[in-house]
Design a protein around this motif. Sequence first.
Motif, mmCIF file in Angstrom:
data_model
loop_
_atom_site.group_PDB
_atom_site.id
_atom_site.type_symbol
_atom_site.label_atom_id
_atom_site.label_comp_id
_atom_site.label_asym_id
_atom_site.label_seq_id
_atom_site.Cartn_x
_atom_site.Cartn_y
_atom_site.Cartn_z
ATOM 1 N N SER A 7 0.483 -1.218 0.052
ATOM 2 C CA SER A 7 0.216 -0.278 -0.027
ATOM 3 C C SER A 7 1.211 1.380 0.399
ATOM 4 O O SER A 7 2.031 1.374 0.849
ATOM 5 N N ILE A 8 0.554 2.012 -0.954
ATOM 6 C CA ILE A 8 0.888 3.956 -1.133
ATOM 7 C C ILE A 8 0.874 4.229 0.371
ATOM 8 O O ILE A 8 1.656 5.092 1.542
ATOM 9 N N PHE A 9 -0.402 4.011 1.062
ATOM 10 C CA PHE A 9 -0.747 4.374 2.158
ATOM 11 C C PHE A 9 -0.653 3.978 3.792
ATOM 12 O O PHE A 9 -0.942 3.238 3.889
ATOM 13 N N ASP A 10 0.860 3.670 4.261
ATOM 14 C CA ASP A 10 1.137 2.319 5.130
ATOM 15 C C ASP A 10 1.960 3.661 5.952
ATOM 16 O O ASP A 10 2.822 2.910 7.194
ATOM 17 N N VAL A 11 1.848 5.303 6.140
ATOM 18 C CA VAL A 11 2.422 6.001 7.458
ATOM 19 C C VAL A 11 1.554 5.585 8.493
ATOM 20 O O VAL A 11 1.272 6.049 9.035
ATOM 21 N N VAL A 12 2.772 5.136 9.468
ATOM 22 C CA VAL A 12 1.708 4.922 10.694
ATOM 23 C C VAL A 12 1.988 6.313 11.791
ATOM 24 O O VAL A 12 1.060 5.879 12.876
ATOM 25 N N ALA A 13 2.734 6.635 11.547
ATOM 26 C CA ALA A 13 3.237 8.041 12.363
ATOM 27 C C ALA A 13 4.043 9.296 11.212
ATOM 28 O O ALA A 13 4.816 8.938 11.207
ATOM 29 N N TRP A 14 3.678 10.655 11.779
ATOM 30 C CA TRP A 14 4.432 11.352 11.376
ATOM 31 C C TRP A 14 4.250 12.958 12.465
ATOM 32 O O TRP A 14 3.932 13.183 12.942
ATOM 33 N N HIS A 15 5.372 13.748 12.441
ATOM 34 C CA HIS A 15 5.589 14.879 12.366
ATOM 35 C C HIS A 15 6.267 16.036 11.975
ATOM 36 O O HIS A 15 7.128 15.322 10.967
ATOM 37 N N GLY A 16 5.983 16.976 11.489
ATOM 38 C CA GLY A 16 6.882 17.961 10.849
ATOM 39 C C GLY A 16 5.664 19.398 10.364
ATOM 40 O O GLY A 16 3.686 19.505 11.244
ATOM 41 N N ASN A 17 6.062 20.211 9.696
ATOM 42 C CA ASN A 17 5.517 21.002 9.454
ATOM 43 C C ASN A 17 5.252 21.182 7.831
ATOM 44 O O ASN A 17 4.944 22.322 7.042
ATOM 45 N N TYR A 18 4.972 20.237 6.913
ATOM 46 C CA TYR A 18 4.921 20.010 5.503
ATOM 47 C C TYR A 18 3.932 18.998 5.441
ATOM 48 O O TYR A 18 3.787 17.359 5.229
ATOM 49 N N VAL A 19 3.128 19.302 5.421
ATOM 50 C CA VAL A 19 1.347 18.208 5.238
ATOM 51 C C VAL A 19 0.441 19.300 4.455
ATOM 52 O O VAL A 19 0.112 20.305 4.240
ATOM 53 N N PRO A 20 -0.348 18.249 3.875
ATOM 54 C CA PRO A 20 -1.369 18.703 3.237
ATOM 55 C C PRO A 20 -2.628 19.708 4.611
ATOM 56 O O PRO A 20 -2.333 19.290 5.766
ATOM 57 N N TYR A 21 -3.729 20.646 3.927
ATOM 58 C CA TYR A 21 -4.304 20.789 4.636
ATOM 59 C C TYR A 21 -5.631 20.870 4.431
ATOM 60 O O TYR A 21 -5.907 21.306 2.572
ATOM 61 N N LYS A 22 -6.767 21.592 4.197
ATOM 62 C CA LYS A 22 -8.249 21.932 4.285
ATOM 63 C C LYS A 22 -8.353 23.306 4.337
ATOM 64 O O LYS A 22 -7.602 23.927 5.949
ATOM 65 N N TYR A 23 -9.352 23.973 4.114
ATOM 66 C CA TYR A 23 -9.965 24.951 4.918
ATOM 67 C C TYR A 23 -11.111 25.159 4.154
ATOM 68 O O TYR A 23 -11.506 25.171 3.137
ATOM 69 N N ASP A 24 -12.290 26.028 5.011
ATOM 70 C CA ASP A 24 -13.515 26.295 4.656
ATOM 71 C C ASP A 24 -13.806 27.772 4.443
ATOM 72 O O ASP A 24 -13.551 28.689 5.026
ATOM 73 N N LEU A 25 -14.366 28.163 3.041
ATOM 74 C CA LEU A 25 -14.369 29.913 3.159
ATOM 75 C C LEU A 25 -15.305 30.031 3.315
ATOM 76 O O LEU A 25 -14.565 31.559 3.937
ATOM 77 N N SER A 26 -16.198 29.557 3.905
ATOM 78 C CA SER A 26 -16.778 30.532 4.590
ATOM 79 C C SER A 26 -17.000 30.512 6.420
ATOM 80 O O SER A 26 -17.182 31.856 6.904
ATOM 81 N N LYS A 27 -15.332 30.822 6.708
ATOM 82 C CA LYS A 27 -14.483 31.253 7.649
ATOM 83 C C LYS A 27 -13.914 32.322 7.733
ATOM 84 O O LYS A 27 -13.343 32.434 8.593
ATOM 85 N N PHE A 28 -13.946 32.960 6.142
ATOM 86 C CA PHE A 28 -13.948 33.860 6.071
ATOM 87 C C PHE A 28 -13.928 34.979 6.368
ATOM 88 O O PHE A 28 -14.784 35.618 6.405
ATOM 89 N N MET A 29 -12.774 35.707 7.333
ATOM 90 C CA MET A 29 -13.108 37.128 8.065
ATOM 91 C C MET A 29 -12.743 38.273 7.096
ATOM 92 O O MET A 29 -12.102 38.339 6.505
ATOM 93 N N VAL A 30 -14.107 39.072 6.315
ATOM 94 C CA VAL A 30 -14.021 40.456 5.251
ATOM 95 C C VAL A 30 -13.856 40.989 5.805
ATOM 96 O O VAL A 30 -14.154 41.453 7.179
ATOM 97 N N ILE A 31 -12.741 42.037 5.503
ATOM 98 C CA ILE A 31 -12.622 42.960 5.872
ATOM 99 C C ILE A 31 -13.083 44.173 4.268
ATOM 100 O O ILE A 31 -13.037 43.840 3.692
ATOM 101 N N ASN A 32 -13.717 44.581 5.124
ATOM 102 C CA ASN A 32 -13.809 46.275 3.829
ATOM 103 C C ASN A 32 -14.762 47.535 3.315
ATOM 104 O O ASN A 32 -14.448 47.892 5.315
#
Length: 436
Positions: free
Chosen positions: A261-286
């Motif tokens: 399997s390609i997905f055989d990582v049992v543990a990890w640590h670091g700051n190079y990671v995939p991430y997601k973001y919900d656009l509805s949480k954007f704080m609009v400045i106007n």
Amino acid sequence: MSQYKYQSGFGSHFSSEDERCPNSLPVGQNSPQQCPYGLYAEQLSGSAFTAPRTENVRTWLYRKLPSAVHKPFKRYEGSKYLSQNWDEQPPNPNQMRWKPFDIPAKEQETITFVDGFHTVCGAGDARARHGLAIHIYLCNTSMDNSAFYNSDGDLLIVPQQGVLDITTELGRMTVSPNEICVIPQGIRFAVKIDSLSRGYILEVYDGHFCLPDLGPIGANGLANPRDFETPVAWFDDTAGKEYQVISKFQGSLFVATQNHSIFDVVAWHGNYVPYKYDLSKFMVINSVSFDHCDPSIFTVLTCPSLRPGTAIADFVIFPPRWSVQEHTFRPPYYHRNCMSEFMGLILGRYEAKEDDFAPGGGTLHSIMTPHGPDVKCFEGASNAKLKPERIADGTQAFMFESSLSLAVTKWGEHTCQKLDAQYYECWQALKSNFKI
């Protein structure tokens, strides 16, 4: 989808281990003589070893087998419309608008996320690590026993139709329309879908996406770091299958096979990671006085160039918000720009062009090509009663903006057959109101 777990924060150093293997993260040493559970230590570097601390990104992976255990790569012919040939069409400075791109029915042809890459435009060279590409993905089939990684740069994925169920080496995440995700260079991932799926991809070759500086805005505003989520460790426990590893390298696709399997990582640590973001949480400045801020005030993420304040690419959104300005033409102003602007629509109706710009389509306004509100928008906004009002409710438009001059591919200009030849007509009825 609730079984997927996340950690919050942007640019943080995270650590995570699959709950099935407690204490699988080595303590105080990245690469011990013997890792817990007989795992292999592997570092994934997203920057040069000697990059400044503020820009240095890497993650240590503790996996069953090193990622080097695979057969040789061979050319992969699955994606017909992925391109980095910016010279296949003559330059075209005209305003361009695309109607929604068609998603092929599964009965016609089965197309995975990788096979469904369709390059619209771009600039630069992945070999020189400078430039970007804008793609549309159109898919009807899940990836099965395969994974993809991009050697050329980061991928910012904007779903427009259909939920993406993404498994990465660092864990799993679901990304729905009105959310985005970023898969950094080199991280392997697979995409499963439960319906026809369409969306937009911004690929950058130069560096990584980061949050824009806030300047006079202060400490809070726009996209807040705490609202970004990255997955926690999870590994695939199946065995005995053959897996495909698909690589995008110097603009072309290659495939290798392996028997684990390609997905055989049992543990990890670091700051190079995939991430997601919900656009509805954007704080609009106007603005609450007169005129309005430049669209840069809506920047979610940026990939900076070497010129201060100038981006290889910005990801900008136009979310629901209050419009309050007095004595002001409130929609976007007529404009010529030293940047290229590709717009997409996730849902709703964009306030500056409510007709014929539909979700799943796009527009491109090239460097110094004039653009702005159509006739209907101009006349309505010029005579509207100026009172505080909500705009863009039920709408999410966005823009990929770049300092580079973008060339359109043959697929984007001809093959897709979605380019609207009548786009220019939306300004033709504007008349001179000049009086002496």
